[in-house]
Design a protein around this motif. Structure first.
Motif, short mmCIF file in Angstrom:
data_model
loop_
_atom_site.label_atom_id
_atom_site.label_comp_id
_atom_site.label_asym_id
_atom_site.label_seq_id
_atom_site.Cartn_x
_atom_site.Cartn_y
_atom_site.Cartn_z
N GLY A 141 -122.58 17.71 91.35
CA GLY A 141 -121.24 18.14 91.73
C GLY A 141 -120.37 18.34 90.51
O GLY A 141 -120.63 17.81 89.42
N VAL A 142 -119.33 19.10 90.69
CA VAL A 142 -118.50 19.51 89.55
C VAL A 142 -117.81 18.33 88.87
O VAL A 142 -117.62 18.33 87.65
CB VAL A 142 -117.47 20.57 90.01
CG1 VAL A 142 -116.43 19.97 90.95
CG2 VAL A 142 -116.80 21.23 88.81
N HIS A 143 -117.47 17.29 89.62
CA HIS A 143 -116.75 16.18 89.00
C HIS A 143 -117.65 15.40 88.03
O HIS A 143 -117.19 14.94 86.99
CB HIS A 143 -116.18 15.25 90.06
CG HIS A 143 -115.11 15.89 90.88
ND1 HIS A 143 -113.90 16.31 90.35
CD2 HIS A 143 -115.05 16.23 92.20
CE1 HIS A 143 -113.15 16.85 91.29
NE2 HIS A 143 -113.83 16.82 92.42
N HIS A 144 -118.93 15.26 88.38
CA HIS A 144 -119.84 14.58 87.45
C HIS A 144 -120.25 15.50 86.31
O HIS A 144 -120.47 15.03 85.19
CB HIS A 144 -121.10 14.10 88.21
CG HIS A 144 -120.83 12.96 89.14
ND1 HIS A 144 -120.39 11.73 88.71
CD2 HIS A 144 -120.94 12.87 90.49
CE1 HIS A 144 -120.25 10.92 89.75
NE2 HIS A 144 -120.56 11.60 90.83
N LEU A 145 -120.38 16.81 86.58
CA LEU A 145 -120.79 17.74 85.53
C LEU A 145 -119.69 17.97 84.50
O LEU A 145 -119.95 18.03 83.30
CB LEU A 145 -121.22 19.07 86.14
CG LEU A 145 -122.60 19.10 86.80
CD1 LEU A 145 -122.78 20.36 87.64
CD2 LEU A 145 -123.70 18.99 85.75
N THR A 146 -118.46 18.12 84.97
CA THR A 146 -117.38 18.52 84.05
C THR A 146 -116.18 17.59 84.05
O THR A 146 -115.33 17.69 83.16
CB THR A 146 -116.89 19.94 84.38
OG1 THR A 146 -116.26 19.93 85.67
CG2 THR A 146 -118.04 20.92 84.39
#
Length: 472
Positions: A141-146
């Protein structure tokens, strides 16, 4: 904006500098609608005959992307299927909004709901719900990736890339299990490889095998972390005339013969923390009798024990009678093999759609109305309802090494959009960039591509998978 020295590969391992030209390291992958793993067309010169989309399908694996998204997709391919003119738009997408939904078939407790899941010490997701015989993880998910630290983003990207490409990945769950998982393989939980998922909950197991146990034993208790079943109290037992035994279970009673919370979750009997199933039994009622026989068994048949009450109505373990062995084996027989399933999940939004049409929302509406079929490396996808183009794909149905990454960090995944030629024209597609399938198979890199392909590879369609260019 990457700088690659001559003879070297870039940080993403997707491009290299060969004599001053960018070369795509992953070969363009073409599916063949046969059981033969090589596409015959690639082994000979094109003889000018029209190539049918019913025979070959260009996947986006190795095709390249539209980034920075001002240009049409690398391949916009015309073919025929069932006498219908079709268009397939082929591109790799750079997905920050992506992750993996992981289903782990096991009766064991892996971790509490919402517990963090870690890779290389970094949180990359969490435990979600328990399903029937399986535990579920939501990773990426975007929160863990970025949204976190650089290390968190890199660890998330690396774990997702490995999982989606079928590699084994070690994970840890806070206050839970240590896992080693790979798509299509049995999970390893705390160092032990799982063999089977449950046949059902304790109540369901009682119902399924009630008639087979009738007359062989006085009482059956199927131990389960979620719903423990007790034969003499259960409706199944009542219907076939099972006599009361005076048994008492520690736990929260639901409907007759069904008990919740008999123990804490764990890796023991039936997904509980029990090593001794007698811990869930309270003192028997006076209606019990000496010699009363009890079979206690788990929902996978992995654990089973036989007891008889002594003169003080206390259970004493005895050797398992021969008459009960077939029923325990039947439970095991009805358990399916334990597997790890990995579904890649992504939102294909934003600028990726501009590689298909100058009016991106028209593609979204075409997908939502089922006029456009979405595939992922030729594999079928499950489209989520509602807004946007949000889909899930089983990574075991995709070609080998279908995923890449960029240092954003983000995953690079294949995506193809297939529709009739008329529908593509109606949604404002890039008609000037359409090329015949046979021309694309000759190795052209796309009229808007700025790099050379390193080669082509053929793969047979996965068994049971629908052909991407076919009837709705």
């Amino acid at each position: 904006m990457c700088y690659i020295a001559e003879g070297r590969a870039g940080a993403c391992d997707r491009y290299a500098n060969e004599g001053g030209a960018l070369v795509r390291l992953d070969p363009l992958t073409i599916l063949s609608n046969t059981d033969v793993p090589v596409v015959p067309f690639l082994d000979r010169e094109w003889d000018g005959e029209i190539v049918s989309g019913e025979d070959s399908f260009i996947t986006a694996v190795g095709s390249g992307t539209t980034y920075p998204d001002y240009k049409p997709a690398p391949f916009i391919v015309a073919s025929t299927a069932a006498d219908t003119d079709m268009i397939t738009v082929v591109t790799e997408g750079i997905f920050s909004y992506c992750g993996a939904k992981v289903k782990i078939d096991t009766d064991r407790h892996l971790g509490n709901e919402c517990a963090p899941v870690r890779s290389d010490g970094e949180i990359i997701g969490h435990v979600t719900t328990s399903e029937y015989g399986s535990q579920m993880l939501s990773l990426g998910g975007v929160h863990h990736l970025t949204g976190g630290s650089k290390k968190e983003g890199r660890a998330t990207c690396a774990a997702l890339l490995a999982l989606c490409n079928g590699e084994e990945v070690p994970l840890t769950i806070d206050q839970g299990a240590e896992l080693q998982i790979a798509a299509g393989q049995a999970p390893i939980v705390n160092g032990l490889r799982e063999e089977r998922m449950r046949v059902g909950c304790g109540s369901a197991t009682v119902g399924m095998f009630a008639a087979q146990w009738k007359g062989l034993v006085d009482e059956v208790v199927v131990v389960d972390d979620h719903i423990t079943g007790v034969m003499s109290e259960h409706q199944a037992g009542k219907v076939i005339g099972w006599a009361p035994t005076g048994i008492k279970i520690k736990g929260r009673r639901s409907t007759p013969g069904r008990y919740f919370q008999v123990a804490e979750p764990g890796t023991g009997w039936g997904g509980t923390d029990l090593t001794d199933p007698l811990d869930i039994l309270d003192t028997f009622k006076p209606q019990a009798w000496p010699g009363l026989s009890i079979l206690m068994v788990s929902t996978t048949g992995e654990h089973a024990a036989y007891y008889e009450l002594d003169d003080a109505l206390v259970p004493v373990q005895k050797d398992m009678p021969e008459r009960l062995l077939p029923s325990v084996a039947r439970i095991e027989e009805n358990c399916e093999p334990s597997l790890t399933s990995v579904l890649f999940m992504a939102g294909a939004g934003g600028s990726l759609r501009s590689g298909v049409t100058e009016n991106p929302v028209s593609l979204t509406r075409s997908v939502q109305s089922r006029l456009t079929r979405v595939t992922c490396g030729g594999a079928p996808v499950m489209m989520w309802p509602g807004g946007g183009i949000t889909y899930m794909a089983d990574v075991t149905q995709m070609p080998k090494n279908a995923f890449g990454y960029v240092p954003t960090p983000a995953l690079v995944a294949p995506i193809e959009f297939t529709m009739t030629r008329d529908d593509y024209q109606a949604l404002g597609g890039h008609m000037d960039y359409v090329m015949p399938l046979e021309e694309a198979l000759q190795g052209m890199t796309g009229r808007q591509s700025d790099h050379r392909l390193s080669g082509r590879r053929g793969e047979a369609r996965k068994p049971g998978a629908p052909w991407p260019v076919g009837p709705k």
